[in-house]
Design an enzyme around this catalytic site. Structure first.
Site, PDB file in Angstrom:
ATOM      1  CB  THR A   1      -4.938  -0.808   2.377  1.00 14.44           C
ATOM      2  OG1 THR A   1      -4.074  -1.084   1.223  1.00 14.44           O
ATOM      3  CG2 THR A   1      -4.249  -0.351   3.692  1.00 14.44           C
TER       4      THR A   1
ATOM      5  CB  ALA B   1     -12.657   4.337  -4.930  1.00 13.59           C
TER       6      ALA B   1
ATOM      7  CE1 TYR C   1     -10.420  -1.960  -6.569  1.00 13.00           C
ATOM      8  CE2 TYR C   1     -10.560  -4.296  -7.348  1.00 13.00           C
ATOM      9  CZ  TYR C   1     -11.211  -3.194  -6.669  1.00 13.00           C
ATOM     10  OH  TYR C   1     -12.096  -3.365  -5.745  1.00 13.00           O
ATOM     11  CB  ILE C   2      -3.492  -2.831 -11.082  1.00 16.16           C
ATOM     12  CG1 ILE C   2      -3.612  -3.202  -9.898  1.00 16.16           C
ATOM     13  CG2 ILE C   2      -2.171  -2.426 -11.731  1.00 16.16           C
ATOM     14  CD1 ILE C   2      -2.510  -4.029  -9.080  1.00 16.16           C
TER      15      ILE C   2
ATOM     16  CD  GLU D   1      -6.843   2.193  -9.205  1.00 17.72           C
ATOM     17  OE1 GLU D   1      -5.715   1.801  -8.961  1.00 17.72           O
ATOM     18  OE2 GLU D   1      -7.676   2.147  -8.298  1.00 17.72           O
TER      19      GLU D   1
ATOM     20  N   GLY E   1      -3.047  -9.507 -12.623  1.00 18.75           N
ATOM     21  CA  GLY E   1      -3.596 -10.001 -11.242  1.00 18.75           C
ATOM     22  C   GLY E   1      -2.291 -10.021 -10.280  1.00 18.75           C
TER      23      GLY E   1
ATOM     24  CG  HIS F   1     -29.324  22.813  -5.288  1.00 25.12           C
ATOM     25  ND1 HIS F   1     -29.119  21.966  -6.246  1.00 25.12           N
ATOM     26  CD2 HIS F   1     -29.356  23.862  -5.495  1.00 25.12           C
ATOM     27  CE1 HIS F   1     -29.598  22.661  -7.401  1.00 25.12           C
ATOM     28  NE2 HIS F   1     -29.417  23.967  -6.918  1.00 25.12           N
TER      29      HIS F   1
ATOM     30  CB  CYS G   1      -3.126   2.352  -1.679  1.00 24.70           C
ATOM     31  SG  CYS G   1      -3.709   0.631  -1.598  1.00 24.70           S
TER      32      CYS G   1
ATOM     33  NE  ARG H   1     -13.433 -11.932 -14.748  1.00 25.25           N
ATOM     34  CZ  ARG H   1     -13.395 -12.605 -13.568  1.00 25.25           C
ATOM     35  NH1 ARG H   1     -14.292 -13.049 -12.858  1.00 25.25           N
ATOM     36  NH2 ARG H   1     -11.918 -12.869 -13.367  1.00 25.25           N
TER      37      ARG H   1
ATOM     38  CD  GLU I   1     -28.617  18.735  -6.065  1.00 22.60           C
ATOM     39  OE1 GLU I   1     -29.515  19.038  -5.923  1.00 22.60           O
ATOM     40  OE2 GLU I   1     -27.805  19.618  -6.705  1.00 22.60           O
TER      41      GLU I   1
ATOM     42  CE  LYS J   1      -4.396   4.118  -6.652  1.00 21.14           C
ATOM     43  NZ  LYS J   1      -5.088   2.743  -6.388  1.00 21.14           N
TER      44      LYS J   1
ATOM     45  CB  CYS K   1      -1.212  -0.165   1.200  1.00 20.16           C
ATOM     46  SG  CYS K   1      -1.948   1.536   1.479  1.00 20.16           S
TER      47      CYS K   1
END
Ligand code: NDP
Length: 484
Positions: free
Chosen positions: A343, A373, A179-180, A183, A294, A467, A49, A206, A472, A52, A44
């Site tokens: 993490t 995320a 992800y990797i 990103e 992977g 707002h 993380c 996926r 919202e 990155k 991490c």
């Protein structure tokens, strides 16, 4: 007085191991040692993380001058200096590693900067042959990126290598759709690299909600990423001078110097363009090829098999809900157990382990409804079930809206965002929330609290909108777009 050198010996100084060691020593008063063969902070902090995310920030500035001009600023496009950024990045990582060391020593944890393996259920052997005994051992050795098994795969880099590139490539081929891969495709494209991405499946990311995946793929293509789904790499070798002669089918252009120099096929110095052939027959030359195919748990050569500790097909250590292995004194947490490889999950597993083993408070790890995320551009924030997974489980209503957000729409950009709720028809509970938008990671953290508390769609509806914001919309979607 204990017969052992320590109450706890932790192997691995990443997020999970460090947290468990600190809390066991600091809060539970245990005598703790920790061995780390590489750098404190683990994947991490050192090669995941944190660096990155700093690269995500760096790449985000590329679009800003154009947007600022649309808002009336007199501002010119700039250029990105990788050497300057990566120097600063490495200083920051050094600082953070020191913070981790200080946290450990401040809690009274004894540190060994070396590899450790298990000799028996209570004995750890360090690199220099020293043996240390402990009443309990915690394995928190994490995972590492893997290349596919193919000839010349060593010509490609993995995510660990990105942060140490002496210079940014002009072109890169990224293999994978997780992800990797996604990103780094966005990050590198934002930094000015020409990015091509091959993903073997029908759609990237996926397992995530289909509509969210679709919007991210569309946005990536709009940003200029040459994304090919249903495509994989079949052959690769160091590019030869003759590879540059025929332009047909070339998807990337190597720097002029590389063409002039040419490279030998047996040149394995990690430098120089790579010639690649894809499953669809296309060939191309790329300055770098990144395998984001992977990760695998770091469980090899640790003496685990000799102790009868069960390993899964991928090398993951089999554990129960208390992170216990089949040997009572040995537990394992984090990516080496390949449960949910994030993490904050490893940290929770470490805390639950200390509660269970050192505080006499058996605490199973709760892996349900974990918000997360994906730091693509735009980001995806997600918690709970995708529409597809929820439909398999029970009848659902889908509330969804997609729109051009105010900030970029004003600047004339076509970027869209997506807000989506998957709601149980029977209970009205929100089963899943999926957001694709700038800062979706920040939004989903808060939506995650409500959903973890069991919020219903009616609870969302009775919350007053903030707002004008993007988020919202999450409390103003009145009618389902479909039921399934
Ligand atoms: P993932 O497992 O998410 O993705 C691997 C990708 O590589 C998939 O698209 C997979 O395809 C593809 N692939 C696997 N083997 C091959 C092959 N032989 N040839 C071609 N393609 C292949 O792994 P990542 O490395 O992206 O990430 C690892 C984990 O790290 C994640 O699961 C996540 O837990 C964590 N992570 C989390 C982040 C975050 O929270 N933002 C960021 C980065 C990592 P297929 O789909 O067909 O299997």
């Amino acid at each position: 007085m204990s017969d052992y050198d320590y109450d706890l010996f932790v192997i691995g100084g990443g997020s999970g191991g460090v947290r468990a060691a600190r809390v066991a020593a600091g809060e539970a008063g245990a005598k703790v040692a920790l061995a780390e063969e590489s750098r404190y902070g683990g994947t991490c902090v050192i090669r995941g993380c944190v660096p990155k995310k700093l690269m995500v920030f760096a790449s985000g500035y590329g679009d800003m001058p154009a947007e600022a001009r649309a808002y009336g600023w007199d501002i010119a496009d700039g250029s990105f200096d990788w050497t300057k950024f990566s120097g600063k990045l490495n200083q920051e990582l050094d600082r953070l590693e020191q913070v981790y060391r200080n946290l450990l020593s401040g809690s009274g944890v004894e540190m060994f900067d070396c590899r450790a393996r298990l000799k028996d259920a209570h004995t750890v052997v360090l690199d220099d042959g020293t043996e240390k005994t402990a009443k309990n051992v915690l394995i928190a050795t994490g995972g590492r990126p893997v290349r596919p098994e193919m000839e010349n795969a060593g010509l490609g880099i993995v995510s660990d290598d990105i942060f140490h590139l002496p210079e940014l490539p002009k072109s890169i081929l990224i293999i994978g759709g997780g992800y990797i891969a996604c990103e780094f495709a966005c990050i590198l494209q934002g930094l000015g690299v020409k990015v091509t991405q091959y993903y073997r499946g029908a759609q990237i990311l996926r397992g995530f909600d289909d509509e969210a995946r679709g919007l991210i793929a569309e946005s990536m293509r709009e940003r200029g990423i040459d994304l090919h789904t249903g495509t994989n790499i079949v052959e690769m070798r160091r590019a030869l001078p003759e590879d540059y002669e025929d332009d047909d089918g070339h998807m990337a252009t190597a720097p002029v110097e590389a063409r002039q120099i040419g490279r030998r096929e047996d040149d394995t110095d990690g430098q120089g363009p790579v010639w690649v052939k894809a499953t669809n027959g296309r060939t191309g030359i790329f300055d770098q090829v990144l395998f984001a195919t992977g990760r695998r748990p770091n469980s090899a050569d640790m003496g685990l098999e000799d102790l009868g500790i069960e390993l899964g097909r991928n090398g993951q250590i089999a554990v129960d809900e208390f992170s216990a292995t089949s040997v009572p004194s040995i537990h394992a947490i984090g990516d080496v157990t390949d449960r949910v490889n994030l993490t904050p999950v490893a940290i929770r597993e470490g805390m639950a382990y200390v509660e269970t083993v050192f505080k006499n408070n058996p605490t199973p790890v709760d892996h349900d409804l974990i918000p997360s995320a994906v730091f693509t551009q735009p980001e995806m924030g997600t918690v709970g079930l995708s529409e597809e997974a929820a439909r398999e489980q029970e009848p659902v209503d889908i509330f969804c809206t997609s729109f051009r957000p105010m900030q970029s729409a004003f600047a004339g950009q076509s970027a869209r965002v997506l807000m989506k709720l998957v709601v149980s028809k029977e209970t009205d509970k929100v089963l899943g929330c999926h957001i694709v938008a700038p800062n979706a990671g920040e939004m989903i953290q808060l939506a995650g609290i409500a959903i973890k508390m069991g919020a219903t769609k009616a609870d969302f509806d009775r919350t007053v909108a903030v707002h004008p914001t993007m988020s919202e919309e999450i409390v103003t979607m009145r009618n389902p777009v479909r039921s399934a």
